[in-house]
Design an enzyme around this catalytic site. Structure first.
Site, PDB file in Angstrom:
ATOM      1  N   ARG A 242      13.114 -17.386  19.956  1.00  0.00           N
ATOM      2  CA  ARG A 242      14.010 -16.282  19.603  1.00  0.00           C
ATOM      3  C   ARG A 242      15.135 -16.235  20.630  1.00  0.00           C
ATOM      4  O   ARG A 242      15.044 -16.867  21.686  1.00  0.00           O
ATOM      5  CB  ARG A 242      13.268 -14.950  19.571  1.00  0.00           C
ATOM      6  CG  ARG A 242      12.756 -14.524  20.933  1.00  0.00           C
ATOM      7  CD  ARG A 242      12.208 -13.109  20.913  1.00  0.00           C
ATOM      8  NE  ARG A 242      11.560 -12.789  22.180  1.00  0.00           N
ATOM      9  CZ  ARG A 242      10.914 -11.669  22.420  1.00  0.00           C
ATOM     10  NH1 ARG A 242      10.803 -10.756  21.489  1.00  0.00           N
ATOM     11  NH2 ARG A 242      10.368 -11.440  23.594  1.00  0.00           N
TER      12      ARG A 242
ATOM     13  N   GLU B 175      10.477   0.480  25.193  1.00  0.00           N
ATOM     14  CA  GLU B 175       9.290  -0.383  25.238  1.00  0.00           C
ATOM     15  C   GLU B 175       8.627  -0.278  26.606  1.00  0.00           C
ATOM     16  O   GLU B 175       9.310  -0.277  27.636  1.00  0.00           O
ATOM     17  CB  GLU B 175       9.660  -1.862  25.087  1.00  0.00           C
ATOM     18  CG  GLU B 175      10.136  -2.304  23.744  1.00  0.00           C
ATOM     19  CD  GLU B 175      10.467  -3.801  23.754  1.00  0.00           C
ATOM     20  OE1 GLU B 175       9.930  -4.543  24.613  1.00  0.00           O
ATOM     21  OE2 GLU B 175      11.275  -4.218  22.928  1.00  0.00           O
TER      22      GLU B 175
ATOM     23  N   ASN C 156      18.090  -7.212  20.412  1.00  0.00           N
ATOM     24  CA  ASN C 156      16.961  -6.936  21.298  1.00  0.00           C
ATOM     25  C   ASN C 156      17.236  -7.495  22.682  1.00  0.00           C
ATOM     26  O   ASN C 156      17.436  -8.696  22.840  1.00  0.00           O
ATOM     27  CB  ASN C 156      15.670  -7.585  20.762  1.00  0.00           C
ATOM     28  CG  ASN C 156      14.448  -7.105  21.512  1.00  0.00           C
ATOM     29  OD1 ASN C 156      14.104  -5.927  21.462  1.00  0.00           O
ATOM     30  ND2 ASN C 156      13.803  -7.999  22.232  1.00  0.00           N
ATOM     31  N   GLU C 157      17.276  -6.608  23.655  1.00  0.00           N
ATOM     32  CA  GLU C 157      17.393  -7.021  25.065  1.00  0.00           C
ATOM     33  C   GLU C 157      18.473  -8.089  25.264  1.00  0.00           C
ATOM     34  O   GLU C 157      18.179  -9.219  25.686  1.00  0.00           O
ATOM     35  CB  GLU C 157      16.041  -7.514  25.590  1.00  0.00           C
ATOM     36  CG  GLU C 157      15.004  -6.415  25.655  1.00  0.00           C
ATOM     37  CD  GLU C 157      13.662  -6.891  26.206  1.00  0.00           C
ATOM     38  OE1 GLU C 157      13.404  -8.102  26.192  1.00  0.00           O
ATOM     39  OE2 GLU C 157      12.865  -6.028  26.624  1.00  0.00           O
TER      40      GLU C 157
ATOM     41  N   GLU D  10       2.696 -13.769  21.066  1.00  0.00           N
ATOM     42  CA  GLU D  10       2.350 -12.533  21.779  1.00  0.00           C
ATOM     43  C   GLU D  10       0.989 -11.981  21.390  1.00  0.00           C
ATOM     44  O   GLU D  10       0.731 -10.786  21.544  1.00  0.00           O
ATOM     45  CB  GLU D  10       3.470 -11.504  21.549  1.00  0.00           C
ATOM     46  CG  GLU D  10       4.765 -12.003  22.180  1.00  0.00           C
ATOM     47  CD  GLU D  10       5.905 -11.001  22.158  1.00  0.00           C
ATOM     48  OE1 GLU D  10       6.084 -10.345  21.116  1.00  0.00           O
ATOM     49  OE2 GLU D  10       6.613 -10.903  23.168  1.00  0.00           O
ATOM     50  N   LYS D  11       0.093 -12.867  20.907  1.00  0.00           N
ATOM     51  CA  LYS D  11      -1.200 -12.353  20.424  1.00  0.00           C
ATOM     52  C   LYS D  11      -2.094 -11.821  21.545  1.00  0.00           C
ATOM     53  O   LYS D  11      -3.025 -11.076  21.299  1.00  0.00           O
ATOM     54  CB  LYS D  11      -1.926 -13.400  19.600  1.00  0.00           C
ATOM     55  CG  LYS D  11      -2.145 -14.737  20.268  1.00  0.00           C
ATOM     56  CD  LYS D  11      -2.801 -15.698  19.301  1.00  0.00           C
ATOM     57  CE  LYS D  11      -2.727 -17.122  19.770  1.00  0.00           C
ATOM     58  NZ  LYS D  11      -1.350 -17.665  19.706  1.00  0.00           N
TER      59      LYS D  11
ATOM     60  N   HIS E 180      -0.891  -9.948  23.971  1.00  0.00           N
ATOM     61  CA  HIS E 180      -0.194  -8.768  24.517  1.00  0.00           C
ATOM     62  C   HIS E 180      -0.900  -7.517  24.004  1.00  0.00           C
ATOM     63  O   HIS E 180      -1.310  -7.450  22.843  1.00  0.00           O
ATOM     64  CB  HIS E 180       1.257  -8.802  24.028  1.00  0.00           C
ATOM     65  CG  HIS E 180       2.188  -7.907  24.784  1.00  0.00           C
ATOM     66  ND1 HIS E 180       2.114  -6.534  24.701  1.00  0.00           N
ATOM     67  CD2 HIS E 180       3.213  -8.190  25.619  1.00  0.00           C
ATOM     68  CE1 HIS E 180       3.079  -6.019  25.466  1.00  0.00           C
ATOM     69  NE2 HIS E 180       3.751  -7.002  26.035  1.00  0.00           N
TER      70      HIS E 180
END
Ligand code: GAL
Length: 682
Positions: A123, A319, A161-162, A367-368, A370
């Site tokens: 991303r 976040e 995003n960011e 990100e599983k 996280h």
């Protein structure tokens, strides 16, 4: 700086129609079968969630082929959330362009400084200066804003995003072209560029604009001013992407505020002083550094910085994590109660909404591992029960919304100075601007003095004390501003390696620190960095300053030339033995302090004691250092947030009512180990 093209609209200060603190997180329903969605909405209500961010990474699903949109699933998600009374912060998915985009426009990929072109499958990888990226991102934003501009669930727009992560600088041909245009706007003539960049050095003179390029990897150190300008250009190029999307949303969805999630304090590649002017509402992401045992101090810094860039107005914690993240070397789970301590620390420092990444833990993808509000372990888990507790706490704290935080101390913070200082070939690798800011901040935090951050050119008149831990690059305007601040009665404390260069990264006429000479009464003749691990000792220069005797320091010394200042402490040994280490200078109605060596957080207490006295500040010394206290002020009440980061109960002398438990006291509250009190006081 890209000019704002949107006329100021009459936007509400907070989210329209939302009369309470916000609570929720990123919601990625597209990762789940549709039958899970209704269950999600039910559980959100159970947890007290009232705001979720949707669609942040959904471009590939919303526009499966260029110009072909599939909004059906998002229609159903928004309607379902609306029916459940949950508001939506709607994302524009432009941080993650789809595969078809890169297939059609391979030249829009980011090129790194060493010439590597970054591929698809992750991303955040389009060049901000690619005209095709700009066109495509504005198109999907327009389509979304037209479709959902008046959807009753949508109370906030979340662009991208960011910005600035995971990559910021891009060295593609598009970027090279845009950089030249940016330079032409900044300098107008090549002569001006040659002069600002000092190109007489190493034969770098430019005779044609076409020959100027981004500061790609080169055989040796690249011109530092060229690199500094490229950092400025990068921040502006990303901001132009934001402004383009924001303007489309303002036109299509009037009255709904637009934000983008910053990473104040951790992402250094965007100048948030400029960015904050362009958003309707400041929002921020913060993640703890697991390796730092006192990471609650870094959290407080990030929150104070966010409030400062928001100009003291309410902001949203967009976040943070309920427990472990998955991208640090060792991802520590939060301990029981830490989720609440973290969340309420942000609230104490001005956040009017607490959101997490993410609502439901992802089963697939990067990100599983996280944490999430609803973890893989489900609703029987500790994290879920703490999430529900926090929902109840925030409901009990509703009246805090809109109250403000007041600070008597400002720490100077300037991204442009950091970009310049962080380049190569500085006098010592141990010079670390962030380390100095963190050290001074920690000292003030332990002394329970609330801090704002300020740009050196801002109006500083409301502060009793201004600290400049790392003002390496100081513009003429900033130096005049600081000098006026002292003349008008302020107390200024400047730390070493400040005022070393001007805005072109050139040493000022008159030498290091010359622009602050009248405010500080001292100049720097020579830098005297120390060997790794070497220490020097200080000795009091005045009988009343005996506390300095034996204080030790490391990393750095300077050979100071007095120009009116009084030495407060001398070097007892080391390369500047017998010369001043700390000075004090009365100038106009105020005082300028200078410290020329690195004192650790404990030794800073010795330095700050007389500085506080000059500033008329009273630190709190009778409570444990790791008992955090911050106050929000409203029209009729103040709200004292006391957070106990220690392992023992602490008695906090504040009368009033604890909004979290309903208990009241006419004198004080015991804050249990690891607990939080929010006391409404007169
Ligand atoms: C943030 C990002 C989120 C998620 C999170 C994980 O930086 O905005 O999308 O990746 O990190 O901690």
């Amino acid at each position: 700086m890209s000019p704002s093209t949107t006329p100021p609209t009459a936007l509400p200060v907070w989210l329209p129609g939302v009369g309470t603190l916000c609570y929720g997180g990123d919601y990625n329903p597209e990762q789940w079968p549709e039958e899970v969605w209704a269950h999600d909405a039910k559980l959100m209500r159970e947890a007290g969630v009232n705001l979720v961010s949707v669609g942040i990474f959904s471009w590939g699903l919303l526009e499966p082929r260029e110009g072909e949109f599939d909004f059906g699933w998002l229609d159903r998600v928004l309607d379902l959330l609306h029916d459940a009374g949950i508001r939506v912060d709607l994302g524009t998915p432009t941080a993650s362009p789809p595969a078809w985009f890169f297939h059609a426009h391979p030249d829009a990929r980011v090129v790194t400084r060493d010439g590597t072109t970054l591929g698809f499958g992750s991303r955040g990888m389009a060049s901000p200066s690619s005209p095709d990226y700009r066109r495509a991102s504005v198109a999907i934003t327009r389509a979304l804003a037209r479709r959902y501009g008046s959807h009753p669930a949508v109370v906030l727009w979340h662009v991208h995003n960011e910005y600035g992560t995971p990559v910021s600088e891009c060295y593609s041909e598009h970027s090279a072209h845009a950089f030249r245009e940016w330079l032409q706007r900044r300098y107008r003539t090549l002569d001006a560029l040659n002069s600002a960049w000092g190109t007489a050095f190493w034969g770098q003179h430019y005779g044609e604009w076409e020959h100027v390029s981004p500061p790609s990897a080169a055989p040796s150190v690249v011109n530092p001013t060229q690199r500094l300008d490229f950092a400025r250009f990068t921040s502006d190029a990303l901001l132009a992407c934001f402004v383009a999307e924001r303007d489309v949303i303002h036109a299509e969805a009037p009255g709904i505020p637009v934000t983008t999630n910053f990473m104040a304090g951790s992402c250094q590649s965007v100048d948030l002083w400029a960015w904050a002017q362009e958003v309707d509402l400041v929002s921020n992401d913060h993640y703890l550094t697991a390796s730092d045992e006192r990471n609650h101090v870094g959290l407080a810094l990030s929150a104070d910085l966010t409030r400062s860039i928001a100009g003291g107005r309410p902001w949203l914690l967009m976040e943070h994590s309920t427990s472990a993240v998955n991208w640090q070397p060792r991802n520590l789970a939060k301990t029981p109660g830490e989720l609440a301590r973290n969340s309420l620390a942000h609230l104490g420092r001005g956040a009017d909404g607490i959101l997490f990444f993410q609502w439901r833990a992802s089963r697939s993808g990067a990100e599983k591992f996280h944490s999430a509000m609803l973890p893989h372990a489900g609703t029987g888990s500790r994290v879920w029960s703490e999430v529900c507790d926090l929902g109840r706490d925030l409901a009990a704290l509703a009246e805090v919304r809109g109250t403000t935080v007041h600070a008597d101390v400002a720490i100077l913070w300037d991204w442009q100075s950091f970009w310049a200082q962080d380049l190569e070939w500085r006098p010592s690798v141990d010079l670390d601007h962030r380390e100095r800011i963190d050290a001074f901040y920690d000292r003030l935090w332990q002394d329970k003095l609330t801090v704002d951050f300020a740009h050196p050119e801002h109006d500083l008149s409301r502060y009793r004390l201004v600290v400049a831990p790392a003002s390496y690059l100081l513009t003429g305007r900033a130096a005049e501003n600081l000098t006026r601040y002292v003349e008008a009665g302020g107390t200024l404390l400047v730390s070493y390696f400040s005022g070393a260069v001007d805005e072109d990264d050139a040493v000022p006429e008159g030498g290091y620190l010359a622009p602050l000479r009248s405010a500080l009464g001292v100049g720097v003749e020579e830098f005297l960095p120390l060997r790794e691990g070497a220490r020097v000792h200080l000795a009091a220069a005045q009988a009343v300053r005996r506390a300095f005797d034996g204080v030790s320091a490391d990393v750095w010394c300077e050979d100071l030339t007095l120009a009116g200042a009084t030495p407060v402490a001398l070097y007892a040994d080391g390369p500047a033995a017998g010369k001043p280490a700390v000075t004090r200078h009365e100038h106009g109605a105020g005082t300028g302090w200078y410290v020329s060596t690195r004192l650790d957080v404990d030794a800073l207490a010795t330095l700050l004691a007389p500085v506080y006295e000059d500033a008329g500040l009273s630190p709190t010394t009778d409570l444990p250092p790791d008992l955090e206290i911050v106050t929000r002020r409203g029209a009729t009440h103040r709200y004292v947030v006391a957070i106990n980061h220690t392992g023992r109960p602490v008695e906090v002398p504040v009368p009033g009512t604890d909004l979290l438990t309903g208990e009241w006291s006419t004198s004080s509250f015991t804050v249990a180990a690891g607990a939080v009190r929010v006391v409404r006081s007169a």
